[in-house]
Design a protein around this motif. Structure first.
Motif, PDB file in Angstrom:
ATOM      1  N   SER A   8       0.826  -1.214   0.000  1.00 48.27           N
ATOM      2  CA  SER A   8       0.000   0.000   0.000  1.00 48.27           C
ATOM      3  C   SER A   8       0.854   1.256   0.000  1.00 48.27           C
ATOM      4  N   SER A   9       0.251   2.357  -0.436  1.00 47.64           N
ATOM      5  CA  SER A   9       0.981   3.630  -0.444  1.00 47.64           C
ATOM      6  C   SER A   9       0.945   4.313   0.922  1.00 47.64           C
ATOM      7  N   TYR A  10      -0.068   3.972   1.727  1.00 53.34           N
ATOM      8  CA  TYR A  10      -0.250   4.617   3.034  1.00 53.34           C
ATOM      9  C   TYR A  10      -1.090   3.689   3.901  1.00 53.34           C
ATOM     10  N   THR A  11      -0.664   3.484   5.132  1.00 52.22           N
ATOM     11  CA  THR A  11      -1.409   2.614   6.045  1.00 52.22           C
ATOM     12  C   THR A  11      -1.644   3.332   7.365  1.00 52.22           C
ATOM     13  N   ALA A  12      -2.818   3.080   7.940  1.00 47.48           N
ATOM     14  CA  ALA A  12      -3.176   3.713   9.205  1.00 47.48           C
ATOM     15  C   ALA A  12      -4.002   2.746  10.038  1.00 47.48           C
ATOM     16  N   GLY A  13      -3.916   2.918  11.349  1.00 45.60           N
ATOM     17  CA  GLY A  13      -4.688   2.100  12.275  1.00 45.60           C
ATOM     18  C   GLY A  13      -5.611   2.960  13.112  1.00 45.60           C
ATOM     19  N   LEU A  14      -6.773   2.401  13.423  1.00 40.52           N
ATOM     20  CA  LEU A  14      -7.761   3.071  14.269  1.00 40.52           C
ATOM     21  C   LEU A  14      -8.092   2.153  15.435  1.00 40.52           C
ATOM     22  N   ASP A  15      -7.833   2.608  16.664  1.00 39.21           N
ATOM     23  CA  ASP A  15      -8.117   1.756  17.830  1.00 39.21           C
ATOM     24  C   ASP A  15      -7.895   2.561  19.105  1.00 39.21           C
ATOM     25  N   ASN A  16      -7.962   1.876  20.226  1.00 36.19           N
ATOM     26  CA  ASN A  16      -7.699   2.467  21.530  1.00 36.19           C
ATOM     27  C   ASN A  16      -6.260   2.984  21.593  1.00 36.19           C
ATOM     28  N   LYS A  17      -6.056   4.066  22.334  1.00 36.81           N
ATOM     29  CA  LYS A  17      -4.721   4.678  22.437  1.00 36.81           C
ATOM     30  C   LYS A  17      -3.656   3.716  22.979  1.00 36.81           C
ATOM     31  N   LEU A  18      -4.094   2.649  23.618  1.00 37.78           N
ATOM     32  CA  LEU A  18      -3.145   1.647  24.125  1.00 37.78           C
ATOM     33  C   LEU A  18      -2.261   1.087  23.010  1.00 37.78           C
TER      34      LEU A  18
END
Length: 206
Positions: free
Chosen positions: A30-40
């Motif tokens: 991928s050209s860009y990856t991101a995660g969404l979740d708890n700050k932990l």
């Protein structure tokens, strides 16, 4: 999922990403990856070169759009799944794809075992249970177009036979093989084709 989605040069978000195993794998493509979740999980995600968000509102505020959003084993845990889906739709690019893996209430284990399955399967962490029928209705109401929907059975047919025999959950390491691999594969394929698998995979677009 990679049978149906090409992640090459795509901006990818994994919601409910945990420590980022999937986006670590997809980062090479991928050209860009991101995660969404708890700050932990923030340090796990950032140290591997991904962007991190602790809420969809953060993404909406930055007006970031994604070509592919993965939400696996998550919808059933949401207090307001409709609002969650609406927000995911807002952060999809115009040709973006939303990939959902959702436990299937109408699965072969429930049909064969009834209460002996349900006593193990109902969980306090699941606020909702979904089937193909009510998911189709929800996605239609939200004006999503279903690109693909397929059954996903996480267990072998031998596992199912062991569960039927013992009437309780069976560890994979304890599964006795009543059938050879080819026969097992063919039976699982039929379960998936008939959408009575343990989970359903949906790929949606705007």
């Amino acid at each position: 999922i990679e049978k149906y989605i090409n992640f090459k040069n795509k901006k990818v978000l994994e919601s409910n990403c945990g420590s980022g195993i999937l986006i670590n794998y997809l980062k090479k493509k991928s050209s860009y990856t991101a995660g969404l979740d708890n700050k932990l999980y923030e340090n796990f995600i950032k140290k591997n070169g991904h962007s991190f968000y602790s809420s969809i509102n953060d993404i909406l505020a930055k007006k970031t759009k994604f070509d592919a959003i993965l939400s696996l084993s998550e919808l059933e845990h949401k207090i307001n799944p409709i609002l969650f889906l609406k927000n995911l739709k807002k952060i999809l690019s115009s040709n973006g794809k939303l990939i959902l893996r959702i436990p299937n209430y109408n699965n072969i284990y429930k049909f064969l075992l009834g209460y002996d399955f349900l006593k193990y399967d109902f969980r306090n962490s699941h606020n909702y249970y979904f089937s193909e029928k009510n998911l189709d209705i929800i996605f239609s109401k939200l004006n999503f177009k279903i690109i693909k929907k397929v059954g996903m059975n996480e267990y072998s047919f031998n596992h199912l036979l062991n569960y039927v025999k013992t009437k309780k959950r069976v560890d994979n390491k304890d599964v006795l093989n009543f059938l050879n691999k080819k026969r097992d594969y063919n039976l699982v394929s039929n379960i998936e084709k008939n959408m009575i698998s343990t989970s359903l995979l949906y790929i949606l677009k705007k």
